[in-house]
Design an enzyme around this catalytic site. Structure first.
Site, mmCIF file in Angstrom:
data_model
loop_
_atom_site.group_PDB
_atom_site.id
_atom_site.type_symbol
_atom_site.label_atom_id
_atom_site.label_comp_id
_atom_site.label_asym_id
_atom_site.label_seq_id
_atom_site.Cartn_x
_atom_site.Cartn_y
_atom_site.Cartn_z
ATOM 1 C CG HIS A 241 -1.826 1.133 1.382
ATOM 2 N ND1 HIS A 241 -3.167 1.073 1.085
ATOM 3 C CD2 HIS A 241 -1.607 2.401 1.832
ATOM 4 C CE1 HIS A 241 -3.732 2.232 1.326
ATOM 5 N NE2 HIS A 241 -2.802 3.075 1.782
ATOM 6 C CD GLU A 242 1.732 3.591 3.647
ATOM 7 O OE1 GLU A 242 1.954 4.654 3.017
ATOM 8 O OE2 GLU A 242 0.705 3.413 4.316
ATOM 9 C CG HIS A 245 0.117 5.986 -0.506
ATOM 10 N ND1 HIS A 245 -1.021 6.440 -1.130
ATOM 11 C CD2 HIS A 245 -0.290 5.530 0.715
ATOM 12 C CE1 HIS A 245 -2.070 6.259 -0.333
ATOM 13 N NE2 HIS A 245 -1.648 5.708 0.782
ATOM 14 C CG HIS A 251 -6.297 6.267 0.631
ATOM 15 N ND1 HIS A 251 -6.140 7.254 1.573
ATOM 16 C CD2 HIS A 251 -5.297 5.379 0.839
ATOM 17 C CE1 HIS A 251 -5.083 6.967 2.330
ATOM 18 N NE2 HIS A 251 -4.561 5.836 1.896
#
Length: 521
Positions: A241-242, A245, A251
């Protein structure tokens, strides 16, 4: 003389007002709360945001929080429709948490005391992004707000990493977090045309380190930027997830079109966290791909909850338990390939089927939706599982997956089944038993069974992982249904029955019902 005295008193008074934390409009400027972080931890946090005027950033976050989400509040009609949908959701009894730091990323960051100091709980913004995204909450005129799911603004493609994402591991990072970072890095590299190279001296690079919680900057911002995997972040979901980013993703729940997919249940959201549910863009730049409840960028349905209740309610109720997924979805992969223009690298090559697309690392092979494999996605995914033929007679499938140990494995073991009925029929699947250390968690983050019921097999299937899911009947839209059992904790046992049913049988879900269903092949 009196005039000079008056001017002097005004200046002194103005300075005293400023020193005591008052704004020029007479409103008191509240001091930002850095959660339960110690002074040293706050200092370390600020140092990690070296590309940001942190005081200006958190002041904008505070002003956003003070707005109390007045622009997010659903209309009366929307609230009524949401409450009607809530009536039809199962009242799951969730399993106890496995990890002390939290099983969900928002839980981890709230416990670490860092959530209120980051945009939407885990994103650091540089000064230009603060202006673009939080412009109305910072001092001075608000700039044009260029915001969207994949960060694509006036700086695009300059905020992309190009062919290579440079990174290095800080000594503070735990061995466990480093190992899972390498797994997540390998995943994104193998799934896209972006190369990842460990290099601590590259002009633009990411430093993986152990900070307070899980967070990252969005996109390549220039120079060295930090990605934190602190306590509770040493798992695949958090790392993948990071990194997403850092590659430029926002999101899922803040997509410009998210109101077609979910309703934010503001009554259950912490007042100071309602602003975390602002949409990130006012126009579509999601590459015409549908909202995916199973996206790795989608938070769990109780994120930022004030009372344990659900904060997001799906407009397609069967997908309610998909939110908070541990897996990177096929549409996540497809969108990242679009964002980095990987698909343009293959002007010829394999003819992909079942929604797959050419692999930019080998154009003669395809990247396939889950459940499918082979060079062109025409086969069942390799490994555990089988291709089954559905007839009018009810048949039983028993699945055992995992090992009886309390080890939390970094990635899922899967068993993939393709159930096929005659071309003119549909498939009926009934969940008869879910057993073996059941973990009923939002997003089915530890284990579950997934049924792809629509004709769009690129879309994440409906996921089940709770005891009260037993007895559920799913009827497909077409004559082929991928069924995927997945597990990364202890052992799971599933029993399902399946049979072929007439095409006149009502389907559980249709592809046309998927929100923003304009997929790009």
């Amino acid at each position: 003389m009196l005039l000079k005295l008056g001017v002097a008193l005004f200046i002194i008074g103005f300075c005293l007002v400023e020193a005591r934390g008052w704004q020029k409009d007479g409103k008191q400027r509240r001091k930002h709360k850095f959660g339960n972080m110690t002074d040293d931890q706050v200092k370390g946090f600020k140092n990690s945001l070296r590309k940001t005027n942190v005081d200006r950033f958190v002041a904008a976050l505070d002003r956003l929080a003070d707005k109390n989400g007045t622009d997010i509040e659903p209309s009366a009609n929307e609230k009524a429709a949401m409450k009607e949908r809530i009536k039809h959701l199962r009242k799951h009894v969730r399993s106890p948490k496995i990890h002390e730091d939290g099983d969900d990323m928002t839980e981890v960051n709230e416990k670490a005391g860092v959530a209120e100091s980051l945009y939407q709980g885990d994103m650091a913004l540089d000064d230009s992004q603060v202006d673009a995204i939080l412009g109305e909450f910072v001092d001075g005129p608000a700039d044009a707000r260029k915001k969207r799911q994949a960060f694509y603004n006036s700086r695009y493609p300059r905020n992309l990493w190009g062919n290579t994402f440079y990174y290095y591991f800080d000594p503070s990072l735990t061995d466990e977090a480093k190992a899972i970072s390498q797994v997540a890095i390998a995943f994104w590299q193998n799934s896209t045309c972006v190369n990842f190279e460990e290099n601590s001296t590259a002009p633009n690079r990411v430093r993986f380190f152990k900070g307070q919680g899980c967070y990252s900057y969005v996109g390549m911002i220039g120079g060295e930027q930090d990605l934190s995997l602190g306590s509770g972040c040493q798992y695949f979901r958090q790392a993948a997830h990071e990194i997403a980013h850092a590659l430029g993703f926002f999101h899922e729940q803040s997509r410009y079109d998210r109101d077609t997919a979910i309703t934010v249940n503001t009554e259950n959201v912490k007042p100071e966290s309602v602003g975390n549910y602002r949409e990130t863009e006012t126009r579509n730049n999601n590459y015409n791909m549908p909202y995916d409840y199973g996206s790795i960028m989608q938070y769990a349905d109780t994120s930022f909850t004030a009372n344990g209740g659900k904060t997001m309610i799906s407009k397609v109720p069967v997908y309610q338990d998909n939110m908070g997924s541990q897996s990177v979805s096929f549409y996540d992969i497809s969108m990242m390939n679009e964002h980095y223009q990987c698909k343009q690298k293959c002007t010829s090559g394999a003819t992909c089927v079942n929604g797959g697309f050419r692999n930019s690392r080998n154009c003669n092979t395809c990247i396939c939706p889950s459940g499918y494999g082979g060079a062109t996605c025409s086969d069942r995914a390799p490994g555990c599982g089988a291709t089954l033929t559905a007839t009018s007679a009810t048949q039983t499938l028993n699945i055992t997956i995992g090992v009886r140990t309390s080890v939390d494995y970094p990635t899922f073991e899967t068993c993939n089944y393709l159930i096929k009925a005659p071309a003119s029929n549909k498939v009926e699947v009934v969940l008869r038993a879910i057993a073996g250390n059941v973990q009923c968690r939002a997003g089915c983050i530890y284990k579950g069974i997934e049924v792809k019921a629509t004709n769009d097999h690129r879309y994440t299937g409906i996921r089940y992982c709770c005891s009260d899911d037993v007895g559920t009947t799913i009827v497909s839209e077409g004559n082929i249904v991928p069924v995927i059992a997945f597990n990364r904790y202890h052992q799971s046992n599933y029993t399902v029955t399946y049979r072929s049913v007439p095409s006149s049988t009502a389907s559980t879900i249709l592809a046309i019902q998927l929100p923003m269903s304009k997929p790009t092949l």
